[in-house]
Structure formats: structure tokens, C-alpha cells
Enzyme design. Structure first.
Site, PDB file in Angstrom:
ATOM      1  CB  CYS A 119      -0.991   0.007   1.106  1.00  0.00           C
ATOM      2  SG  CYS A 119      -2.210  -1.241   1.322  1.00  0.00           S
ATOM      3  CG  ASN A 121      -6.849  -0.341   1.579  1.00  0.00           C
ATOM      4  OD1 ASN A 121      -6.045   0.125   0.883  1.00  0.00           O
ATOM      5  ND2 ASN A 121      -6.160  -1.101   2.443  1.00  0.00           N
ATOM      6  CG  HIS A 143      -2.915   3.387   3.530  1.00  0.00           C
ATOM      7  ND1 HIS A 143      -3.372   3.316   1.907  1.00  0.00           N
ATOM      8  CD2 HIS A 143      -2.871   2.116   4.020  1.00  0.00           C
ATOM      9  CE1 HIS A 143      -3.676   2.119   1.967  1.00  0.00           C
ATOM     10  NE2 HIS A 143      -3.288   1.449   2.866  1.00  0.00           N
TER      11      HIS A 143
HETATM   12  O1  UT7 Z   1      -3.812  -1.285   3.805  1.00  0.00           O
HETATM   13  C1  UT7 Z   1      -2.667  -2.508   4.227  1.00  0.00           C
HETATM   14  C2  UT7 Z   1      -2.898  -2.476   5.625  1.00  0.00           C
HETATM   15  N1  UT7 Z   1      -3.987  -2.963   6.108  1.00  0.00           N
HETATM   16  C3  UT7 Z   1      -4.718  -2.656   7.321  1.00  0.00           C
HETATM   17  O2  UT7 Z   1      -4.101  -1.670   7.819  1.00  0.00           O
HETATM   18  C4  UT7 Z   1      -5.813  -3.380   7.640  1.00  0.00           C
HETATM   19  C5  UT7 Z   1      -5.649  -3.647   9.346  1.00  0.00           C
HETATM   20  N2  UT7 Z   1      -6.458  -4.459  10.051  1.00  0.00           N
HETATM   21  C6  UT7 Z   1      -7.666  -3.993  10.232  1.00  0.00           C
HETATM   22  O3  UT7 Z   1      -8.193  -3.022   9.457  1.00  0.00           O
HETATM   23  C7  UT7 Z   1      -8.817  -5.020  10.866  1.00  0.00           C
HETATM   24  O4  UT7 Z   1      -8.023  -5.898  11.761  1.00  0.00           O
HETATM   25  C8  UT7 Z   1      -9.955  -5.538  10.300  1.00  0.00           C
HETATM   26  C9  UT7 Z   1     -10.852  -4.697   9.823  1.00  0.00           C
HETATM   27  C10 UT7 Z   1      -9.461  -6.278   9.222  1.00  0.00           C
HETATM   28  C11 UT7 Z   1     -10.663  -6.520  11.258  1.00  0.00           C
HETATM   29  O5  UT7 Z   1     -11.058  -5.817  12.290  1.00  0.00           O
HETATM   30  P1  UT7 Z   1     -10.819  -6.763  13.608  1.00  0.00           P
HETATM   31  O6  UT7 Z   1     -11.665  -5.309  14.705  1.00  0.00           O
HETATM   32  O7  UT7 Z   1      -9.267  -6.722  14.091  1.00  0.00           O
HETATM   33  O8  UT7 Z   1     -11.535  -7.777  13.769  1.00  0.00           O
HETATM   34  P2  UT7 Z   1     -11.237  -9.130  13.914  1.00  0.00           P
HETATM   35  O9  UT7 Z   1     -10.436  -9.452  12.707  1.00  0.00           O
HETATM   36  O10 UT7 Z   1     -10.521  -9.306  15.093  1.00  0.00           O
HETATM   37  O11 UT7 Z   1     -12.513  -9.895  13.743  1.00  0.00           O
HETATM   38  C12 UT7 Z   1     -13.636  -9.779  14.923  1.00  0.00           C
HETATM   39  C13 UT7 Z   1     -14.614 -10.630  14.424  1.00  0.00           C
HETATM   40  C14 UT7 Z   1     -14.600 -12.193  14.156  1.00  0.00           C
HETATM   41  O12 UT7 Z   1     -15.584 -12.928  14.703  1.00  0.00           O
HETATM   42  P3  UT7 Z   1     -15.176 -13.817  16.245  1.00  0.00           P
HETATM   43  O13 UT7 Z   1     -14.256 -14.608  15.948  1.00  0.00           O
HETATM   44  O14 UT7 Z   1     -15.070 -12.636  17.227  1.00  0.00           O
HETATM   45  O15 UT7 Z   1     -16.581 -14.334  16.448  1.00  0.00           O
HETATM   46  C15 UT7 Z   1     -14.549 -12.276  12.788  1.00  0.00           C
HETATM   47  O16 UT7 Z   1     -14.874 -13.728  12.163  1.00  0.00           O
HETATM   48  O17 UT7 Z   1     -15.611 -10.166  13.130  1.00  0.00           O
HETATM   49  C16 UT7 Z   1     -15.618 -11.208  12.353  1.00  0.00           C
HETATM   50  N3  UT7 Z   1     -15.459 -10.995  10.891  1.00  0.00           N
HETATM   51  C17 UT7 Z   1     -16.679 -10.561  10.209  1.00  0.00           C
HETATM   52  N4  UT7 Z   1     -18.132 -10.176  10.790  1.00  0.00           N
HETATM   53  C18 UT7 Z   1     -18.814  -9.751   9.865  1.00  0.00           C
HETATM   54  C19 UT7 Z   1     -14.446 -10.863  10.228  1.00  0.00           C
HETATM   55  N5  UT7 Z   1     -14.791 -10.145   8.775  1.00  0.00           N
HETATM   56  C20 UT7 Z   1     -16.343 -10.044   8.991  1.00  0.00           C
HETATM   57  C21 UT7 Z   1     -17.114  -9.452   8.219  1.00  0.00           C
HETATM   58  N6  UT7 Z   1     -18.536  -9.277   8.674  1.00  0.00           N
HETATM   59  N7  UT7 Z   1     -17.054  -9.110   6.927  1.00  0.00           N
END
Ligand code: UT7
Length: 332
Positions: free
Chosen positions: A115, A286, A256
């Protein structure tokens, strides 16, 4: 010898017509508008129709930028395209774009840095201007991220969009304005946390890699989130400190656009109000290398940038890669 400073003298953008809202995604995968907005700040994204390729978007953003400047493609010396989704492994998208826009006198190349590709391309292009060797460098950030997405991975499917932005770099008329300072970093330890595992020389495409869905993006979201906040904020704050910019002096922060929560955390560390931050992740998601030039373009169109403004840019991406630039804005 007189120091030549590089300045951004025009901006341009291209976004594919097809828009998918969070509600549209609810019909494709198990997700909700509420989850996506709360966790990321994203409300919609543009997807390019299959078969069009990166050069379709990059060339349109490039021509928008040149048309706004009244500059002919044949005046361009160098084309640098920050991208992670080139039309082909080779030739480079820069070659295809050069041919599409008729930049008869240009050379150029693609630059891969996750990115941070546009930010690295901008700092590279700026040094070509500073060297005195080139007068017009076209820097493009363009990505077709939809090629890496599968509805079978909802954790990444909702995050990304397609889009392209471009800027023109020329020697600054006023030596106090333009690209003043930059700092870039990489740390390969982060590689496994955000990666497309197959399709390169280490793991070329086979029936097995396709079956295992290794051509789609893999991300350990929490780990990437942690390092993105720390490194982007550290870099932006140190860029302010080493250029003696107090929070109240800063006119605009262009981060970004990967996650609204990352952007807010950076703004808090920089002690700046969100009114001073360009945020368009809600509209575009993104777009990887597209985010920062799309922010430039939106900021110009919304009248949020004026000559002399102090602007800090920061990015973080796969690699890990990160960096920050300090600009005194040159366009009226
Ligand atoms: O540009 C390159 C750099 N990239 C970034 O900077 C991205 C960095 N990371 C992030 O932005 C975040 O980590 C995410 C947006 C990808 C994820 O957010 P999070 O708060 O870290 O969520 P998580 O991965 O810990 O998931 C929390 C829950 C999980 O369920 P359980 O295990 O708590 O029951 C996931 O299964 O949310 C669930 N989940 C979803 N639920 C509904 C994951 N994706 C989805 C979805 N819809 N699309």
C-alpha cells in the site's frame, strides 16, 4: 548550484463505474453494514469490470491529471506507477500506459511496495526532479484489488476497492514550496501477515495453488492493524518534529485509507483535529496504491488545499512498508 525542489502541479483520478455498497455485500457474504462501518469506516467501494486491467484505470487517471494541467503526454519524461496489481507479471503497466496515452518521449517502471507504492513512487519521482535531469514526472497509484478478493474470505472481501490517482511532478517555481522532506522504511518480518501466497517465482500458479485459493489476499488483520497504527503514527509525528511543525501549524494530514480506526489513532498521536484529515475510505474502501492520490484529488476538488499549506502524508502496507512525506502545497 541552485537546489531544485519538486512540486505537485496537477492531480487526476479514475474510479470504475460499478459501485458496491455494504448492503450489496450483505447479499454476497455473511456480513452486515453495521459490522463493516464500525470496524472499518467503509460504506461502499468501486469494482472494475473483469478483463479491463490496471492500465485501463491508470491511463485514465494519468490523462485526467495531464488534461487538468494542459500538459501533452509527449512532454512527460518519466512514468512511475505504484501498484500491486499490474496487468501482467511483465511487461510493466507503465509500458502499457505509456503506449495508451501516447507518452512518446517517456521511460518508466512499476514500483511495488504494498500500500506504500504510491508514497515510494512519489519520493522516487521527486528525486528525479531534484537531480535536474527530468522536468515532468507522472506518478500514478493504481490498483485492481478485486482480483485478489474471494467471497469465501469475508474478512478481506469487505476491505478493498479498485481505483487510481495520478499527480504531475515538476520543478517548483518557489523553492520554499513543494516536497520538503520524506522518510521511508521496510521491515520484511511483516511479509507473512499480509500476502498473496502464490503466483510469483517462489510458488508459481498450479492447479493446487488455485484449488487452495492461494492467489487471493491473506491478511492477519489484528497484527497488521497494530503495526500500521504504531509505524504510521511514529513516522508522521517524527516528520512533524524534525520539520518543527506544531499540531496547530499543520493544515492537512493525508493518511493511507485502510481503516478509519487507524486514521483516527494516527490523528490522536499527532494531536490534530479530524477536520484536518482527509478521509474518503467511506466512499472508496482501501484502494491500496490509489488511496493517497485519490485523497489529493478529492482535497483539491473540495477546496481543502491552498498554496503554502503544510501537509503531512503517511502510509503503511504489505512488506511491511511505511513512510511519510512533508509537503508545502504549490497549487492555487
Ligand atoms: O492497507 C494495508 C494495511 N491493512 C490494514 O491496515 C488493515 C488492518 N486491519 C484491520 O483493519 C482490521 O484488523 C480488520 C478490519 C481487518 C478486522 O477488524 P478487527 O476488529 O481486527 O476484527 P477481527 O479480525 O478481530 O474479527 C472480529 C470478528 C471475528 O468474529 P469472532 O471470532 O470474534 O466471532 C470475525 O470472524 O469479526 C468477524 N468478522 C466479520 N464479521 C462480519 C470478520 N470479518 C467480518 C465481516 N463481517 N466482513
Amino acid at each position: 548550484m541552485k537546489f531544485i525542489r519538486a512540486a505537485i502541479t496537477s492531480v487526476g483520478k479514475f474510479l470504475p463505474q460499478r459501485i458496491l455498497t455494504n448492503k450489496d455485500l450483505e447479499d454476497i457474504i455473511e456480513t452486515s453494514d453495521e459490522w463493516i462501518v464500525q470496524r472499518t469506516g467503509i460504506r461502499s467501494r468501486h469494482f472494475l469490470d473483469p478483463g479491463m486491467g490496471n492500465s485501463y484505470m491508470a491511463s485514465r487517471a494519468a490523462m485526467d491529471c495531464l488534461n487538468r494541467a494542459g500538459v501533452s503526454p509527449s512532454e512527460i519524461d518519466t512514468i512511475i506507477i505504484g501498484t500491486i496489481s499490474a496487468d501482467n507479471v511483465f511487461p510493466s503497466t507503465a509500458c502499457t500506459v505509456q503506449n495508451m496515452i501516447g507518452a512518446d518521449n517517456a521511460w518508466g517502471f512499476d514500483l511495488s511496495a504494498g500500500c506504500s507504492g504510491f508514497l515510494y513512487a512519489l519520493t522516487t519521482g521527486a528525486q528525479y526532479i531534484e537531480s535536474g535531469r527530468y522536468k515532468k514526472v507522472l506518478v500514478v497509484g493504481s490498483d485492481v484489488n478485486s482480483m485478489y478478493l474471494t467471497p469465501e474470505d469475508r474478512s478481506t472481501y469487505v476491505l478493498f476497492g479498485d481505483g487510481a490517482g495520478a499527480v504531475l511532478l515538476e520543478p517548483s517555481v518557489d523553492p520554499d514550496l513543494g516536497i520538503i522532506d520524506f522518510a521511508n522504511r521496510i521491515d520484511g518480518f511483516g511479509g507473512p501477515y499480509l500476502i498473496v501466497k502464490a503466483g510469483g517465482s517462489k510458488r508459481p500458479a498450479t492447479l493446487e495453488t488455485v484449488k487452495n485459493k492461494e492467489h487471493f489476499v491473506y491478511q492477519d488483520g489484528r497484527t497488521v492493524f497494530k503495526y500500521a497504527v504504531k509505524n504510521m503514527a511514529d513516522m508522521a509525528v517524527s516528520m512533524m518534529e524534525r520539520n518543527n511543525i506544531e499540531s496547530h501549524d499543520l493544515d492537512l494530514f493525508i493518511p493511507h485509507q485502510a481503516n478509519l480506526r487507524i486514521i483516527e489513532a494516527c490523528a490522536r498521536r499527532m494531536k490534530i483535529d479530524l477536520e484536518k484529515v482527509i478521509i474518503n475510505i467511506d466512499k472508496y474502501a482501501n484502494t491500496t496504491c490509489g488511496t493517497i492520490p485519490l485523497c489529493f484529488c478529492d482535497a483539491v476538488e473540495e477546496g481543502r488545499l491552498k498554496k503554502g499549506d503544510k501537509v503531512i502524508i503517511a502510509s503503511f502496507g504489505a512488506g511491511f512498508t511505511w513512510g511519510s512525506i512533508y509537503i508545502r502545497w504549490t497549487m492555487d
